[in-house]
Enzyme design. Structure first.
Site, PDB file in Angstrom:
ATOM      1  N   ASP A 134      40.342  59.464  54.898  1.00 37.60           N
ATOM      2  CA  ASP A 134      40.369  60.332  56.076  1.00 37.60           C
ATOM      3  C   ASP A 134      40.780  61.773  55.750  1.00 37.60           C
ATOM      4  O   ASP A 134      40.758  62.633  56.630  1.00 37.60           O
ATOM      5  CB  ASP A 134      41.337  59.759  57.124  1.00 37.60           C
ATOM      6  CG  ASP A 134      40.822  58.439  57.683  1.00 37.60           C
ATOM      7  OD1 ASP A 134      39.595  58.236  57.722  1.00 37.60           O
ATOM      8  OD2 ASP A 134      41.653  57.600  58.085  1.00 37.60           O
ATOM      9  N   ARG A 153      30.948  62.992  58.144  1.00 36.01           N
ATOM     10  CA  ARG A 153      31.907  64.047  57.788  1.00 36.01           C
ATOM     11  C   ARG A 153      31.468  64.890  56.594  1.00 36.01           C
ATOM     12  O   ARG A 153      31.944  66.024  56.438  1.00 36.01           O
ATOM     13  CB  ARG A 153      33.301  63.442  57.549  1.00 36.01           C
ATOM     14  CG  ARG A 153      33.950  63.025  58.864  1.00 36.01           C
ATOM     15  CD  ARG A 153      35.321  62.430  58.704  1.00 36.01           C
ATOM     16  NE  ARG A 153      35.919  62.197  60.010  1.00 36.01           N
ATOM     17  CZ  ARG A 153      36.920  61.357  60.242  1.00 36.01           C
ATOM     18  NH1 ARG A 153      37.440  60.659  59.246  1.00 36.01           N
ATOM     19  NH2 ARG A 153      37.407  61.227  61.452  1.00 36.01           N
TER      20      ARG A 153
HETATM   21  C1  S3P Z   1      41.555  52.450  59.173  1.00 35.24           C
HETATM   22  C2  S3P Z   1      40.829  52.347  58.032  1.00 35.24           C
HETATM   23  C3  S3P Z   1      39.911  53.390  57.530  1.00 35.24           C
HETATM   24  C4  S3P Z   1      40.155  54.744  58.198  1.00 35.24           C
HETATM   25  C5  S3P Z   1      40.386  54.631  59.656  1.00 35.24           C
HETATM   26  C6  S3P Z   1      41.533  53.678  59.983  1.00 35.24           C
HETATM   27  C7  S3P Z   1      42.405  51.318  59.584  1.00 35.24           C
HETATM   28  O1  S3P Z   1      38.591  52.989  57.781  1.00 35.24           O
HETATM   29  O2  S3P Z   1      39.080  55.607  57.956  1.00 35.24           O
HETATM   30  O3  S3P Z   1      40.692  55.913  60.180  1.00 35.24           O
HETATM   31  O4  S3P Z   1      43.286  51.497  60.444  1.00 35.24           O
HETATM   32  O5  S3P Z   1      42.206  50.211  59.067  1.00 35.24           O
HETATM   33  P1  S3P Z   1      37.866  51.984  56.765  1.00 35.24           P
HETATM   34  O6  S3P Z   1      38.808  50.898  56.502  1.00 35.24           O
HETATM   35  O7  S3P Z   1      36.634  51.489  57.451  1.00 35.24           O
HETATM   36  O8  S3P Z   1      37.556  52.823  55.562  1.00 35.24           O
END
Ligand code: S3P
Length: 435
Positions: free
Chosen positions: A322, A353
């Site tokens: 992120d 992004r």
């Molecule tokens: C998150 C995992 C991430 C992240 C998202 C929150 C989570 O996504 O980008 O903002 O809380 O498990 P991914 O696990 O799909 O990469």
């Protein structure tokens, strides 16, 4: 809505800031509290749009969740592993991928009940088969548009089977959905990831009483043995390192800055941003490192200084997935050309992004070359003010505000309100730290 940011060159950032609670941990505390027995009390829960979406879905299934307000302990009265009531209407996950994906795992095993989940324009474009596919291997029935890949999705709850599942992408949302489904499967379930993703679910499920083991090279294999009952807990949510990232970069690139960000979660599966800033030669110190309710926490001090270009490859991506948008801003101010590869996941976040940052920072004069799985960013380029747009993505909105800090003229950001998805007080904090 648009927001004009004056020519902020020279307006250094000084003082202390407390970022709001970690978004990932906030969602999990609400969801796990809901399926536990007894009361869960959550201190520091993120009072932003995404966790509000999770709470609204839980309330629609009969879970009592107290009002979510800044500074207030949130109380969840758990209904037990199988206690969700069939909702009378569609469950709206808003902009929140974590809400939708983790709930798919939780709902798939609720025998005899029917659920429909949907979300906003962005979420209805995001791929859900990455969760639906593995859940189908466990026997789940999930239907939706594009062969079950796009919401709205309909879930017919049924008894799930334990399985061993290899996920092609390192995604904590996918992993967590499978772990939640596994809690009531008919036998053990193992998830094997290519690279370890954030491990908040593993830590918190264990604390709630689940039987769970983590192993494999690089902690990439997680096994759940079903049958354990979850008990309500007291959860303390640390500040979100993904929100702290904006201040870390803003402090590092704005001349004269000296910022301390207090109470930041420093779980090693999330601290890739610190490794990259160190690689860049940024002046960052970790102060007062401690452990709070099973998660490492510390204060971070950042002082402005010269930066060098970075290289980020696929192994590091899950630990800073992120933070790439704001790191792209840092790269514009560094000496040399920075490179990101193995980041194709960024194309299926709240927005694409890679494309959005290339487009929006490009409008400010950045020299970014985009590739299918990443980008290169030329450093040492003076950004100029421009009219830019968050394109409704919270992390883009805040990254552009950081870029505006070092632009040579005024910047206007369209749709700045997107920041409220994860950081409602961001614009106030920015104004205060500039003062
Ligand atoms: C998150 C995992 C991430 C992240 C998202 C929150 C989570 O996504 O980008 O903002 O809380 O498990 P991914 O696990 O799909 O990469």
């Amino acid at each position: 809505m648009s927001l004009a940011l004056g020519t902020t060159t020279g307006r250094s950032l000084k003082g202390h800031v407390r970022v709001p609670g970690d978004k990932s941990i906030s969602h999990r505390a609400l969801l796990f509290g809901a399926i536990a027995e007894g009361t869960t009390r959550i201190e520091g829960l993120l009072p932003a749009e995404d966790p509000l979406s999770t709470a609204a879905c839980l309330r629609a299934m009969g879970v009592e969740v107290s009002a979510i307000e800044a500074g207030k302990t949130v109380v969840v009265e758990g209904v037990g592993l199988d206690g969700f009531r069939e909702p009378e209407s569609v469950l709206d996950c808003g902009n929140s991928g974590t809400t939708m994906r983790l709930m798919l795992g939780l709902l798939a095993g609720r025998c005899g009940r029917h659920f429909v989940v949907t979300g906003d324009d962005s979420l209805r474009r995001r791929p859900m088969k990455r969760v639906g596919g593995p859940l189908a291997e466990m026997g789940a029935t999930i239907h939706g548009r594009a062969g079950g890949n796009l919401a709205p999705l309909a879930i017919e709850g049924c008894q799930l089977k334990g399985a061993t599942i290899r996920t092609p992408v390192a995604s904590a949302q996918v992993k967590s959905a499978i772990l939640l489904a596994a809690l009531t499967a008919d036998g053990p379930t193992t998830v094997i990831e290519p690279v370890q993703s954030r491990d908040h679910s593993e830590r918190m499920l264990r604390a709630f009483g689940a039987e769970l083991t983590v192993g494999g090279a690089g902690q990439t294999e997680v096994t759940v043995i079903p049958g354990a009952r979850l008990k309500g807990q007291d959860v303390v949510v640390p500040g979100d390192i993904s929100s702290a990232a904006f201040w870390l970069v803003a402090g590092a690139i704005t001349p004269g800055s000296d910022l301390t960000i207090e109470n930041v979660g420093l779980n090693p599966s999330r601290t890739g941003i610190l490794d990259v800033l160190e690689q860049m030669g940024a002046r960052i110190e970790v102060l007062n490192a401690r452990d709070v309710a099973g998660e490492p926490v510390g204060d971070l001090r950042v002082v402005h200084g010269p930066l060098k270009a970075f290289t980020i490859g696929s192994d590091l991506i899950p630990r800073l997935v992120d933070e790439i948008p704001v790191l792209a801003v840092a790269a514009c101010c560094a000496e040399g050309r920075s490179r990101v590869t193995g980041a194709e996941e960024l194309r299926v976040k709240e927005t694409d992004r890679l494309a959005v940052m290339a487009r929006q920072l490009g409008a400010m004069g950045a020299q970014i070359e985009e590739f299918p799985d990443g980008m290169t960013i030329q450093g040492g380029v003076q950004l100029h003010g421009a009219e830019v747009d968050s394109e409704t993505d919270h992390r883009v909105a805040m990254s552009l505000a950081v870029a505006a800090q070092i632009a040579s003229s005024a910047t206007t950001i369209q749709r700045p309100e997107a920041a409220a998805v994860s950081y409602p007080g961001f614009w106030n904090d920015l104004e205060r730290l500039q003062a």
